[in-house]
Design a protein around this motif. Structure first.
Motif, PDB file in Angstrom:
ATOM      1  N   MET A 259       2.556 -27.360  42.142  1.00 19.36           N
ATOM      2  CA  MET A 259       2.791 -27.960  43.683  1.00 19.36           C
ATOM      3  C   MET A 259       2.140 -27.203  44.757  1.00 19.36           C
ATOM      4  O   MET A 259       1.467 -27.728  45.755  1.00 19.36           O
ATOM      5  CB  MET A 259       4.327 -28.244  43.831  1.00 19.36           C
TER       6      MET A 259
ATOM      7  N   ASP B  46       4.881 -34.532  43.276  1.00 17.29           N
ATOM      8  CA  ASP B  46       6.453 -34.460  43.444  1.00 17.29           C
ATOM      9  C   ASP B  46       7.404 -35.465  42.617  1.00 17.29           C
ATOM     10  O   ASP B  46       8.414 -34.947  42.417  1.00 17.29           O
ATOM     11  CB  ASP B  46       6.695 -34.459  45.131  1.00 17.29           C
TER      12      ASP B  46
ATOM     13  N   ASN C 288      10.429 -39.227  49.760  1.00 18.49           N
ATOM     14  CA  ASN C 288       8.943 -39.485  49.596  1.00 18.49           C
ATOM     15  C   ASN C 288       8.632 -40.826  49.597  1.00 18.49           C
ATOM     16  O   ASN C 288       7.590 -41.085  50.236  1.00 18.49           O
ATOM     17  CB  ASN C 288       8.643 -38.955  48.040  1.00 18.49           C
TER      18      ASN C 288
ATOM     19  N   ASP D 104      15.256 -36.838  47.567  1.00 20.33           N
ATOM     20  CA  ASP D 104      13.984 -36.473  47.573  1.00 20.33           C
ATOM     21  C   ASP D 104      13.282 -37.612  47.069  1.00 20.33           C
ATOM     22  O   ASP D 104      12.116 -38.085  47.848  1.00 20.33           O
ATOM     23  CB  ASP D 104      13.699 -35.388  46.554  1.00 20.33           C
TER      24      ASP D 104
ATOM     25  N   ASN E 143      -0.110 -34.903  46.359  1.00 19.09           N
ATOM     26  CA  ASN E 143       1.038 -34.087  46.485  1.00 19.09           C
ATOM     27  C   ASN E 143       2.342 -34.792  46.045  1.00 19.09           C
ATOM     28  O   ASN E 143       3.123 -34.379  45.617  1.00 19.09           O
ATOM     29  CB  ASN E 143       0.934 -33.239  47.878  1.00 19.09           C
TER      30      ASN E 143
ATOM     31  N   TYR F  24       7.831 -33.770  39.591  1.00 18.64           N
ATOM     32  CA  TYR F  24       8.550 -32.265  40.055  1.00 18.64           C
ATOM     33  C   TYR F  24      10.291 -32.553  40.240  1.00 18.64           C
ATOM     34  O   TYR F  24      10.883 -31.767  39.654  1.00 18.64           O
ATOM     35  CB  TYR F  24       8.096 -31.659  41.145  1.00 18.64           C
TER      36      TYR F  24
END
Length: 181
Positions: free
Chosen positions: A34, A81, A130, A126, A77, A84
């Motif tokens: 990341m 994520d 996003n 999250d 990204n 992630y």
């Protein structure tokens, strides 16, 4: 691996220890990925990279930040994520569970379990955050999206921050805990 495992007064069961090692390795690997992939999103206007976009409360600020970046890098990204999020969630869940069960104080144990459960809230914050950024990137510029993204990011970081503090403060319990009678 077994030498480190032997340092603990009350060893973590080997299977749980192995899961933790794998989760920690994945966390470190994806954290590096990341940072490496998102390094192009860091500049004098956005020294913290995508975090600045997560906290952009207006369409004007959001668009100004995006204009200072390569949009394809930003999309990648965000995509990374999404991978992630379950990795850090699993790591924090596992780690908080291990530490919570090693404390003698019921209150400290309950705080660990509360944080372990709150990690699920951070997970959903999250994902929603996003999604909000993706919706905004697609051209939908409703102010509620920016406000929700801002507050969801704040809640996520607060939960992760408190969890990290709990873990760091708890580390000595793994090494120095004495047997209860």
């Amino acid at each position: 691996m077994s030498n480190l495992h032997g340092l603990f007064q009350y060893p973590i069961p080997m299977k749980l220890y192995q899961k933790w090692i794998v989760s920690f390795a994945l966390l470190l690997g994806f954290s590096y990925l990341m940072q490496w992939q998102g390094s192009a999103l860091k500049n004098s206007f956005t020294p913290m990279g995508i975090v600045h976009l997560e906290f952009a409360q207006t369409a004007e600020l959001f668009q100004k930040i995006v204009a200072s970046w390569d949009v394809q890098t930003l999309r990648w990204n965000i995509a990374i994520d999404f991978l992630y999020i379950p990795i850090y969630t699993y790591f924090f869940q596992l780690t908080l569970s291990i530490f919570a069960h090693r404390h003698r104080s019921k209150l400290v144990q309950q705080m660990g379990i509360l944080l372990k459960n709150a990690i699920f809230l951070a997970f959903f914050c999250d994902l929603a955050e996003n999604t909000g950024m993706i919706i905004s990137l697609m051209g939908f510029h409703a102010s509620i999206i920016y406000i929700l993204t801002f507050w969801l990011a704040g809640l996520k970081f607060a939960i992760l921050g408190f969890s990290l503090i709990y873990i760091l403060v708890s580390i000595p319990t793994l090494f120095f805990r004495t047997k209860q009678n």
